[in-house]
Design a protein around this motif. Structure first.
Motif, mmCIF file in Angstrom:
data_model
loop_
_atom_site.group_PDB
_atom_site.id
_atom_site.type_symbol
_atom_site.label_atom_id
_atom_site.label_comp_id
_atom_site.label_asym_id
_atom_site.label_seq_id
_atom_site.Cartn_x
_atom_site.Cartn_y
_atom_site.Cartn_z
ATOM 1 N N TYR A 213 -6.882 10.314 3.089
ATOM 2 C CA TYR A 213 -8.069 10.580 3.893
ATOM 3 C C TYR A 213 -7.918 10.272 5.388
ATOM 4 O O TYR A 213 -8.796 10.610 6.169
ATOM 5 C CB TYR A 213 -9.261 9.790 3.339
ATOM 6 C CG TYR A 213 -9.680 10.260 1.965
ATOM 7 C CD1 TYR A 213 -10.422 11.424 1.799
ATOM 8 C CD2 TYR A 213 -9.303 9.546 0.823
ATOM 9 C CE1 TYR A 213 -10.799 11.861 0.541
ATOM 10 C CE2 TYR A 213 -9.664 9.982 -0.440
ATOM 11 C CZ TYR A 213 -10.419 11.135 -0.574
ATOM 12 O OH TYR A 213 -10.785 11.574 -1.825
ATOM 13 N N PHE A 214 -6.838 9.615 5.795
ATOM 14 C CA PHE A 214 -6.679 9.273 7.204
ATOM 15 C C PHE A 214 -5.415 9.871 7.810
ATOM 16 O O PHE A 214 -5.476 10.542 8.832
ATOM 17 C CB PHE A 214 -6.683 7.747 7.382
ATOM 18 C CG PHE A 214 -8.051 7.144 7.259
ATOM 19 C CD1 PHE A 214 -8.866 6.980 8.368
ATOM 20 C CD2 PHE A 214 -8.533 6.758 6.020
ATOM 21 C CE1 PHE A 214 -10.125 6.437 8.244
ATOM 22 C CE2 PHE A 214 -9.803 6.227 5.885
ATOM 23 C CZ PHE A 214 -10.606 6.062 7.004
ATOM 24 N N CYS A 215 -4.263 9.590 7.200
ATOM 25 C CA CYS A 215 -3.010 10.076 7.790
ATOM 26 C C CYS A 215 -1.934 10.194 6.702
ATOM 27 O O CYS A 215 -1.552 9.172 6.114
ATOM 28 C CB CYS A 215 -2.545 9.130 8.898
ATOM 29 S SG CYS A 215 -0.988 9.597 9.651
ATOM 30 N N PRO A 216 -1.437 11.388 6.432
ATOM 31 C CA PRO A 216 -0.389 11.553 5.406
ATOM 32 C C PRO A 216 0.888 10.776 5.731
ATOM 33 O O PRO A 216 1.646 10.424 4.838
ATOM 34 C CB PRO A 216 -0.125 13.058 5.404
ATOM 35 C CG PRO A 216 -1.332 13.674 6.030
ATOM 36 C CD PRO A 216 -1.840 12.672 7.013
ATOM 37 N N LYS A 217 1.101 10.499 7.030
ATOM 38 C CA LYS A 217 2.318 9.800 7.463
ATOM 39 C C LYS A 217 2.048 8.325 7.731
ATOM 40 O O LYS A 217 2.750 7.691 8.509
ATOM 41 C CB LYS A 217 2.886 10.455 8.723
ATOM 42 C CG LYS A 217 3.340 11.893 8.533
ATOM 43 C CD LYS A 217 3.709 12.546 9.850
ATOM 44 C CE LYS A 217 4.873 11.832 10.506
ATOM 45 N NZ LYS A 217 5.270 12.482 11.781
ATOM 46 N N ILE A 218 1.032 7.755 7.074
ATOM 47 C CA ILE A 218 0.623 6.379 7.356
ATOM 48 C C ILE A 218 1.765 5.383 7.123
ATOM 49 O O ILE A 218 1.967 4.461 7.907
ATOM 50 C CB ILE A 218 -0.619 5.983 6.513
ATOM 51 C CG1 ILE A 218 -1.142 4.602 6.908
ATOM 52 C CG2 ILE A 218 -0.330 6.044 5.022
ATOM 53 C CD1 ILE A 218 -1.806 4.537 8.220
ATOM 54 N N GLU A 219 2.546 5.581 6.049
ATOM 55 C CA GLU A 219 3.644 4.654 5.758
ATOM 56 C C GLU A 219 4.720 4.726 6.840
ATOM 57 O O GLU A 219 5.225 3.698 7.301
ATOM 58 C CB GLU A 219 4.240 4.957 4.383
ATOM 59 C CG GLU A 219 3.264 4.724 3.238
ATOM 60 C CD GLU A 219 3.880 4.998 1.887
ATOM 61 O OE1 GLU A 219 5.092 5.319 1.840
ATOM 62 O OE2 GLU A 219 3.168 4.893 0.879
ATOM 63 N N TYR A 220 5.054 5.943 7.245
ATOM 64 C CA TYR A 220 6.056 6.144 8.302
ATOM 65 C C TYR A 220 5.584 5.506 9.610
ATOM 66 O O TYR A 220 6.358 4.841 10.312
ATOM 67 C CB TYR A 220 6.291 7.641 8.491
ATOM 68 C CG TYR A 220 7.210 8.005 9.641
ATOM 69 C CD1 TYR A 220 8.592 7.937 9.507
ATOM 70 C CD2 TYR A 220 6.672 8.418 10.865
ATOM 71 C CE1 TYR A 220 9.422 8.262 10.563
ATOM 72 C CE2 TYR A 220 7.496 8.743 11.929
ATOM 73 C CZ TYR A 220 8.873 8.665 11.775
ATOM 74 O OH TYR A 220 9.695 8.985 12.826
#
Length: 323
Positions: A213-220
């Motif tokens: 819901y916020f950022c698909p690349k959150i882990e990166y």
């Protein structure tokens, strides 16, 4: 021997460790899960190719939290016995303790074992997902820059002992693939799925929610932030240590605040933290820290005394000292 891209990644990480000079003794801290088995396989294969390690030891700390802990130990020993290296098992008999307390005891046991057996390098199986979860946990608890980068690749413990986390550059998906590739006997730990554990809720609820819901690349993005923060934190830390050494008294438990009072606030805070942690193994709280910083800037001050946790802190004539 089949060499995978994780082998190449592991080899690059280990060979870049500047103080890694062969021959060397290493201690591998195991948990019994996929990370441990992956680390064992990578270390054994690496040593087969490069002959870096003249002595490899494994250590397992049994918290006795689970009713299947003895079976887990037996399962782990069956696998480590194949390597022909020594495996040591320690049990923590007081089982009703918090996770943070257990973690401290676990590290104390591992470090004491390393000192006793003259081990130079301690390997742990923390992976990239552990780093993300630790960051979010510490952020929620209100940590500072030091806590945000609490799982670095390399950490110097004593002048001759290092902790290295070679899997911290590898994500959980790659590790699972590696274990399946080599048919490693993963032990399924049911406590990893208990939602009463904050870490599990972050892994299975918070991170997927942020990703969706916020950022698909959150882990990166978080990993990039941690890499930058780690470098900047190390810079502040090294400068604080230099200033602390220059400001401490030769004989007494005291520091000359005249040397540090014109430094940046970040350095003053670190130096005062260092003073109390190094001498008394106490983490200075924010209220006392702010009082000390306020008092060292008062001109022509009379002698000031602060009582904190049975310590009598005195501020007088450019010195902070303890009675």
């Amino acid at each position: 021997m089949t060499v995978t891209y994780l082998h190449d990644k592991f080899i690059n990480i280990i060979l870049k460790c500047q103080q890694l000079r062969k021959p060397i003794s290493i201690l591998i801290a195991l948990s019994g899960g996929k990370d441990s088995l992956c680390l064992i396989k990578l270390v054994e294969d690496f040593n087969y190719l490069y002959k870096y390690f003249n002595n490899i030891e494994y250590i397992y700390i049994d918290h006795q939290w689970r009713n299947d802990s003895k079976k887990n130990i037996k399962h782990l020993l069956n696998y480590t016995n194949i390597t022909n290296n020594h495996t040591y098992v320690y049990q923590i008999h007081t089982i009703h303790m918090s996770e943070s307390t257990i973690r401290k005891i676990r590290y104390q046991i591992i470090l004491q074992h390393a000192i006793k057996n003259k081990i130079q390098i301690i390997f742990t199986g923390h992976n990239q997902t552990d780093q993300l979860e630790t960051f979010l946990l510490n952020l929620i608890r209100g940590t500072g820059l030091e806590g945000l980068s609490s799982l670095p690749l390399i950490r110097q413990i004593k002048y001759y002992i290092q902790i290295i986390r070679p899997l911290v550059k590898m994500n959980i998906g790659d590790i699972l693939w590696f274990c399946h590739k080599f048919n490693l006997p993963i032990w399924s730990d049911k406590t990893n799925f208990y939602y009463s554990n904050y870490r599990n809720r972050i892994r299975y609820e918070l991170l997927p929610y942020l990703k969706a819901y916020f950022c698909p690349k959150i882990e990166y993005n978080i990993i990039n932030f941690l890499n930058v923060s780690s470098v900047e934190n190390e810079y502040v830390k090294q400068n604080a240590i230099k200033l602390y050494i220059n400001s401490r008294h030769t004989y007494y438990i005291a520091i000359n605040y005249k040397i540090i009072k014109d430094q940046h606030l970040a350095l003053k805070r670190r130096i005062l933290y260092l003073f109390f942690y190094y001498n008394f193994n106490k983490c200075l709280n924010h209220n006392i820290l702010n009082q000390l910083i306020k008092y060292i800037h008062i001109k022509h001050q009379r002698k000031i005394k602060i009582v904190w946790e049975q310590l009598k802190i005195n501020i007088y004539k450019n010195w902070i000292y303890i009675q």
